[in-house]
Design a protein around this motif. Structure first.
Motif, PDB file in Angstrom:
ATOM      1  N   ILE A  23      39.425 -72.964 -66.156  1.00  0.00           N
ATOM      2  CA  ILE A  23      39.551 -71.892 -67.146  1.00  0.00           C
ATOM      3  C   ILE A  23      39.884 -70.610 -66.393  1.00  0.00           C
ATOM      4  CG2 ILE A  23      38.399 -70.511 -68.904  1.00  0.00           C
ATOM      5  CD1 ILE A  23      36.709 -72.874 -69.621  1.00  0.00           C
ATOM      6  N   TYR A  24      40.993 -69.974 -66.782  1.00  0.00           N
ATOM      7  CA  TYR A  24      41.511 -68.805 -66.087  1.00  0.00           C
ATOM      8  C   TYR A  24      41.415 -67.607 -67.021  1.00  0.00           C
ATOM      9  CZ  TYR A  24      44.369 -66.801 -62.299  1.00  0.00           C
ATOM     10  OH  TYR A  24      44.824 -66.077 -61.226  1.00  0.00           O
ATOM     11  N   VAL A  76      34.332 -67.737 -74.239  1.00  0.00           N
ATOM     12  CA  VAL A  76      34.785 -68.688 -73.231  1.00  0.00           C
ATOM     13  C   VAL A  76      33.851 -69.897 -73.177  1.00  0.00           C
ATOM     14  CG1 VAL A  76      35.395 -69.021 -70.807  1.00  0.00           C
ATOM     15  CG2 VAL A  76      35.817 -66.816 -71.895  1.00  0.00           C
ATOM     16  N   ALA A  80      34.862 -73.824 -73.725  1.00  0.00           N
ATOM     17  CA  ALA A  80      34.508 -74.942 -72.842  1.00  0.00           C
ATOM     18  C   ALA A  80      33.810 -76.043 -73.622  1.00  0.00           C
ATOM     19  CB  ALA A  80      33.626 -74.446 -71.701  1.00  0.00           C
ATOM     20  N   HIS A  90      36.168 -75.678 -63.331  1.00  0.00           N
ATOM     21  CA  HIS A  90      36.059 -74.464 -62.530  1.00  0.00           C
ATOM     22  C   HIS A  90      36.399 -73.265 -63.407  1.00  0.00           C
ATOM     23  CE1 HIS A  90      35.535 -76.934 -59.078  1.00  0.00           C
ATOM     24  NE2 HIS A  90      36.805 -77.232 -58.876  1.00  0.00           N
ATOM     25  N   LEU A  91      36.031 -72.081 -62.917  1.00  0.00           N
ATOM     26  CA  LEU A  91      36.262 -70.838 -63.651  1.00  0.00           C
ATOM     27  C   LEU A  91      36.820 -69.800 -62.702  1.00  0.00           C
ATOM     28  CD1 LEU A  91      35.767 -69.014 -66.215  1.00  0.00           C
ATOM     29  CD2 LEU A  91      33.493 -68.569 -65.263  1.00  0.00           C
ATOM     30  N   ALA A 102      33.583 -63.515 -66.294  1.00  0.00           N
ATOM     31  CA  ALA A 102      33.169 -64.726 -65.589  1.00  0.00           C
ATOM     32  C   ALA A 102      31.757 -64.602 -65.021  1.00  0.00           C
ATOM     33  CB  ALA A 102      34.166 -65.051 -64.488  1.00  0.00           C
ATOM     34  N   LEU A 113      29.972 -76.419 -65.313  1.00  0.00           N
ATOM     35  CA  LEU A 113      30.551 -75.400 -64.439  1.00  0.00           C
ATOM     36  C   LEU A 113      30.296 -75.755 -62.981  1.00  0.00           C
ATOM     37  CD1 LEU A 113      32.005 -72.698 -64.132  1.00  0.00           C
ATOM     38  CD2 LEU A 113      29.769 -71.567 -64.258  1.00  0.00           C
ATOM     39  N   VAL A 116      33.121 -70.864 -59.174  1.00  0.00           N
ATOM     40  CA  VAL A 116      33.559 -69.632 -59.838  1.00  0.00           C
ATOM     41  C   VAL A 116      34.280 -68.728 -58.845  1.00  0.00           C
ATOM     42  CG1 VAL A 116      32.807 -67.559 -61.065  1.00  0.00           C
ATOM     43  CG2 VAL A 116      31.628 -69.736 -61.468  1.00  0.00           C
TER      44      VAL A 116
END
Length: 267
Positions: A23-24, A76, A80, A90-91, A102, A113, A116
């Motif tokens: 996740i960006y 966010v 997810a 990943h974040l 984040a 998760l 990060v």
């Protein structure tokens, strides 16, 4: 069209590529199409990139209230959950605001998760940084041109502003980014200005990489170093010769890509 139903509104998102989910979360301003273009090629080749339009931008509905980073983090986390990423993801939070969002997500500890990245973020609103954000907010209330005229002087190197000034402050007629969505943009600037995660940073237990740009005047190195020091075991990486918009310097973008990929792919 992929949308997540939230209370009273929808959030638009896109998924690009194959591989382990990443996740960006970007800074304020970009919509999904432009946003995914900022993701370094090395990441797009190795990961399934998940991006979304911030509330009120692109194809996402507006959200109520003045805007807080912890509220965006909840969005966010819901994304997810909606994508069933509990087996692992990943974040990466970038561009300042994304790194602040984040932080809250890492504190929330959503299922799955793994790692990060926090790029050009800060832990709390120190007076100097708050003064910058208030200047951005006041200028954006006037016009996007006023906001951008100030913004380019602190986000880019002087030679790039001199060469591309008109392009950097231009708003396209069909724009749906923060340049054309004043209320949504002000909401994100407010979230930027009021972010404070100090109380929870010490509880983060996943591996964290904190990245900054040496010449960044917004997510400045002093802020990133302070952020890293507050997170147990966090690594710190500074990219030399780079301004806030790291991608505007080719060698700096290449180093960022190496740092991101190395961190996310190591055992």
């Amino acid at each position: 069209m992929s949308t997540l139903c939230l209370p009273g509104r929808t959030l638009y998102y896109e998924i690009h590529g194959e591989g382990f989910p990443l996740i960006y979360v970007g800074g304020f301003g970009l919509t999904t199409g432009a946003h995914v273009a900022t993701v370094d090629e090395g990441l797009r080749e190795r990961f399934r990139i998940i991006v979304f339009d911030h509330a009120g931008l692109g194809r996402s509905d507006p959200a109520p209230g003045p805007g807080r980073t912890e509220e965006i983090a909840v969005d966010v986390a819901e994304l997810a959950r909606h994508l069933d990423l509990s087996d692992g993801f990943h974040l990466a939070g970038t561009g300042g605001l994304g790194a602040c969002v984040a932080q809250h997500l890492a504190i929330m500890k959503p299922p799955g998760l793994r790692k990060v990245i926090l790029s050009q973020g800060w832990a709390f609103p120190e007076p100097f940084h708050t003064a910058q954000s208030r200047t951005f907010y006041t200028l954006r209330q006037q016009s996007y041109e006023a906001y951008a005229t100030y913004g380019v002087t602190v986000a880019y190197l002087p030679e790039d502003v001199n060469a591309h000034y008109a392009e950097l402050i231009r708003v396209a007629p069909d724009d749906t980014s923060a340049a054309a969505r004043k209320d949504a943009h002000l909401r994100l600037i407010h979230a930027n200005m009021t972010h404070d995660a100090r109380d929870g940073l010490g509880s983060i237990r996943v591996p964290v990489l904190v990245v900054c740009a040496e010449l960044d005047q917004l997510g400045a190195p002093r802020l990133s170093r302070d952020l890293a020091d507050r997170i147990p075991g966090a690594r710190f990486h500074q990219i030399p010769g780079a301004p806030h918009v790291i991608s505007s310097v080719r060698r700096a973008r290449a180093e960022r890509e190496r740092a991101f990929v190395s961190f996310l792919t190591e055992n």
